[in-house]
Scaffold this motif. Sequence first.
Motif, PDB file in Angstrom:
ATOM      1  N   SER A 106      20.624  41.776  58.336  1.00 11.46           N
ATOM      2  CA  SER A 106      20.266  41.632  59.749  1.00 11.46           C
ATOM      3  C   SER A 106      18.965  40.853  59.894  1.00 11.46           C
ATOM      4  CB  SER A 106      20.121  43.005  60.397  1.00 11.46           C
ATOM      5  OG  SER A 106      18.988  43.688  59.879  1.00 11.46           O
ATOM      6  N   ALA A 107      18.826  40.215  61.041  1.00  9.59           N
ATOM      7  CA  ALA A 107      17.616  39.439  61.312  1.00  9.59           C
ATOM      8  C   ALA A 107      16.380  40.331  61.308  1.00  9.59           C
ATOM      9  CB  ALA A 107      17.747  38.715  62.652  1.00  9.59           C
ATOM     10  N   SER A 108      16.530  41.576  61.740  1.00  7.04           N
ATOM     11  CA  SER A 108      15.378  42.480  61.792  1.00  7.04           C
ATOM     12  C   SER A 108      14.892  42.832  60.388  1.00  7.04           C
ATOM     13  CB  SER A 108      15.746  43.753  62.565  1.00  7.04           C
ATOM     14  OG  SER A 108      16.811  44.439  61.945  1.00  7.04           O
ATOM     15  N   ILE A 109      15.821  43.007  59.443  1.00  5.03           N
ATOM     16  CA  ILE A 109      15.414  43.295  58.065  1.00  5.03           C
ATOM     17  C   ILE A 109      14.753  42.079  57.445  1.00  5.03           C
ATOM     18  CG2 ILE A 109      16.270  43.811  55.754  1.00  5.03           C
ATOM     19  CD1 ILE A 109      16.129  46.230  57.549  1.00  5.03           C
ATOM     20  N   GLN A 110      15.310  40.888  57.697  1.00  8.18           N
ATOM     21  CA  GLN A 110      14.682  39.675  57.173  1.00  8.18           C
ATOM     22  C   GLN A 110      13.269  39.524  57.715  1.00  8.18           C
ATOM     23  OE1 GLN A 110      16.203  36.941  54.975  1.00  8.18           O
ATOM     24  NE2 GLN A 110      13.964  37.010  54.795  1.00  8.18           N
ATOM     25  N   SER A 111      13.101  39.787  59.012  1.00  8.45           N
ATOM     26  CA  SER A 111      11.779  39.696  59.621  1.00  8.45           C
ATOM     27  C   SER A 111      10.836  40.742  59.027  1.00  8.45           C
ATOM     28  CB  SER A 111      11.894  39.889  61.134  1.00  8.45           C
ATOM     29  OG  SER A 111      10.627  39.879  61.753  1.00  8.45           O
ATOM     30  N   LEU A 112      11.379  41.929  58.748  1.00 11.10           N
ATOM     31  CA  LEU A 112      10.560  43.001  58.181  1.00 11.10           C
ATOM     32  C   LEU A 112       9.980  42.601  56.827  1.00 11.10           C
ATOM     33  CD1 LEU A 112       9.596  46.005  58.185  1.00 11.10           C
ATOM     34  CD2 LEU A 112      11.757  46.544  57.008  1.00 11.10           C
ATOM     35  N   ASN A 134      11.772  37.883  50.336  1.00  6.54           N
ATOM     36  CA  ASN A 134      10.603  37.240  50.931  1.00  6.54           C
ATOM     37  C   ASN A 134       9.959  36.302  49.915  1.00  6.54           C
ATOM     38  OD1 ASN A 134       9.127  38.938  49.226  1.00  6.54           O
ATOM     39  ND2 ASN A 134       8.347  40.228  50.869  1.00  6.54           N
TER      40      ASN A 134
END
Length: 333
Positions: A106-112, A134
């Motif tokens: 998910s985009a939220s995990i990538q952002s995290l 990352n």
Amino acid sequence: MATASKLGDYLRARREQVRPEDVGLPAGERRRVPGLRREEVALLAGISAEYYLRLEQGRDRHPSDQVLDSIAGALRLATDARVYMRALARSPRTATRRSSHPERVSASIQSLIDGWPTTPALVHGRYMTTLAANPTAIALNPLFAPGINTLRAAFLEPEMREFYRDWDTMTAKAVAYVRSVSAAAVDDPELVRLIGELSLHSERFRTLWARQDVRRRTSGVTRLLHPQVGPLDLHYEKLALPGAPGQMLIAYHAEPGSPHGGTASDARAPGRAPAAYAYRHGCRRRGRTSTGPVSSGLIRPAGTLNRPPAFRAGRGPLRRSSPGSPHRGATSG
């Protein structure tokens, strides 16, 4: 392949790992088989030898939970192994079916994880294909990049053997983990292809897979050798991602106050790479470090995207995941 035969294979492999003296039986001098005999397992489990024989041969397809628990006790199975054995014994009609859709982060995990500049972090799919990472994780090891199956890399890429100072321990844990998550999908084509390739090319993998060890380690310490900062002893934590079956977020960190504190993030800074890594960038292997900046290929400065070089000198292209391969992650394992 029938579920019952998989259960039989597992029971046979596990009883060969148990010594008679471990369960209070005399070792004897004329044993023709390693580990316990079938009748000894049956005796310890409180079932008939004939019934246990039928289980190993796949002639009984529906052992009760009570029988399985008794056998697990006789074989001294830990919790993870008991769960795995029960999954093998489930009817094929109720076994979990894998989705044909590619795995995605998910985009939220990538952002995290992108927001953790000093913490190497990545997300594995169900069979250890990297789905997201990352920049710090990729700086720690370019083979942590998205699209690369780290189980395959661990056994087939020489750099991984140099990177992990505890390579034997790490590979044993990795195989036991993949075994633990594979019970409900033993015939998954993706898993079958991956296991087939590794069995063909790695004797170490063949030995570990045949043991049928099952273990899920969610935390621990790994001993690394980074080309820039030298030896690293890093703690790791594995967290299952809610709503994403099979996906694990893995983060590495040093013990507060330890000599390795901050060194993982230091890997992002420009520096020099040893010949064992530098040859992948066209440098000559002279048994000493490369004189070129790391940012030329191995590790780039913070804020840039690092990916493994496309070619290895003398060995052709570095194998990347392709559609239909067992190493393809959704975003690119």
